[in-house]
Motif scaffolding. Sequence first.
Motif, PDB file in Angstrom:
ATOM      1  N   LEU A 127     -34.419  55.471 -76.853  1.00  0.00           N
ATOM      2  CA  LEU A 127     -35.279  55.425 -78.037  1.00  0.00           C
ATOM      3  C   LEU A 127     -35.190  54.042 -78.678  1.00  0.00           C
ATOM      4  CD1 LEU A 127     -34.748  58.825 -79.948  1.00  0.00           C
ATOM      5  CD2 LEU A 127     -36.852  57.989 -78.901  1.00  0.00           C
ATOM      6  N   PRO A 128     -36.319  53.506 -79.144  1.00  0.00           N
ATOM      7  CA  PRO A 128     -36.303  52.185 -79.784  1.00  0.00           C
ATOM      8  C   PRO A 128     -35.644  52.217 -81.157  1.00  0.00           C
ATOM      9  CG  PRO A 128     -38.487  53.163 -79.944  1.00  0.00           C
ATOM     10  CD  PRO A 128     -37.683  54.067 -79.053  1.00  0.00           C
ATOM     11  N   LEU A 129     -34.826  51.210 -81.423  1.00  0.00           N
ATOM     12  CA  LEU A 129     -34.179  51.082 -82.729  1.00  0.00           C
ATOM     13  C   LEU A 129     -33.902  49.622 -83.021  1.00  0.00           C
ATOM     14  CD1 LEU A 129     -32.734  52.183 -85.259  1.00  0.00           C
ATOM     15  CD2 LEU A 129     -30.646  52.315 -83.873  1.00  0.00           C
ATOM     16  N   ASP A 130     -34.369  49.162 -84.165  1.00  0.00           N
ATOM     17  CA  ASP A 130     -34.066  47.821 -84.662  1.00  0.00           C
ATOM     18  C   ASP A 130     -33.306  47.989 -85.964  1.00  0.00           C
ATOM     19  OD1 ASP A 130     -33.899  45.239 -85.495  1.00  0.00           O
ATOM     20  OD2 ASP A 130     -36.063  44.875 -85.626  1.00  0.00           O
ATOM     21  N   LEU A 131     -32.008  47.758 -85.926  1.00  0.00           N
ATOM     22  CA  LEU A 131     -31.169  47.958 -87.107  1.00  0.00           C
ATOM     23  C   LEU A 131     -31.450  46.962 -88.219  1.00  0.00           C
ATOM     24  CD1 LEU A 131     -27.825  48.795 -85.299  1.00  0.00           C
ATOM     25  CD2 LEU A 131     -29.059  50.326 -86.847  1.00  0.00           C
TER      26      LEU A 131
END
Length: 211
Positions: A127-131
């Motif tokens: 799953l895409p995640l940009d913190l």
Amino acid sequence: MVGFVSISGATTSLSQAGLLSKSSICSTIPSSVVHTRSLCFGRDFSVFNAISRRNVARSGLQMNVTFKPDQKDVAVITGASSGLGLEAAKELASTGDWLVVMAVRSHAKAEIAMRKANINPESYYILPLDLASFSSIRQFVEHLRNYLAKTRLDLNALVCNAAIWYPKDKKPRFTADGFEEHVGTNHLGHFLLAHLLSEDLHKSERTGLSP
């Protein structure tokens, strides 16, 4: 048991700056958080085996719900496309007892890494995640919940591994929300993620899906 592991943030930055050794980082972690110490060294993942429903069922311990042998425990690992995060993802996914949700910025990078390691595609989900973006974090949580609801699984562990480090920058970088990027990504991003998923982790505990 609710699984929460944090190996990012200040300790990562200090280590890369040469101010803390790996052993020093691990010594700062409370002894009760055995799994965090284990992940620091990237070798012993026995804690995940210990909290796996399948292994608990094998031991004959009583649980609050009926155990389904084909149902996996779920662990979210941030920064799982490289380094320690990737090694943790491969180690857990290869057991067959865990479904690893790889929370990453690059889907392709994570997919290539897992294929090279010959990991069963049914043991991980990307799953895409940009913190560095609160909006991305909220979208990740929404997508994760939809996926878990669809597959009828619960979240059992959250591993906060991802971190950035730009020691040679002469000017600060900022996140989409206006925070200095190291602080926004390594600390605030993980804090928001853990906060949003805390109820999901406790839900798993209340329903007996974690021992």
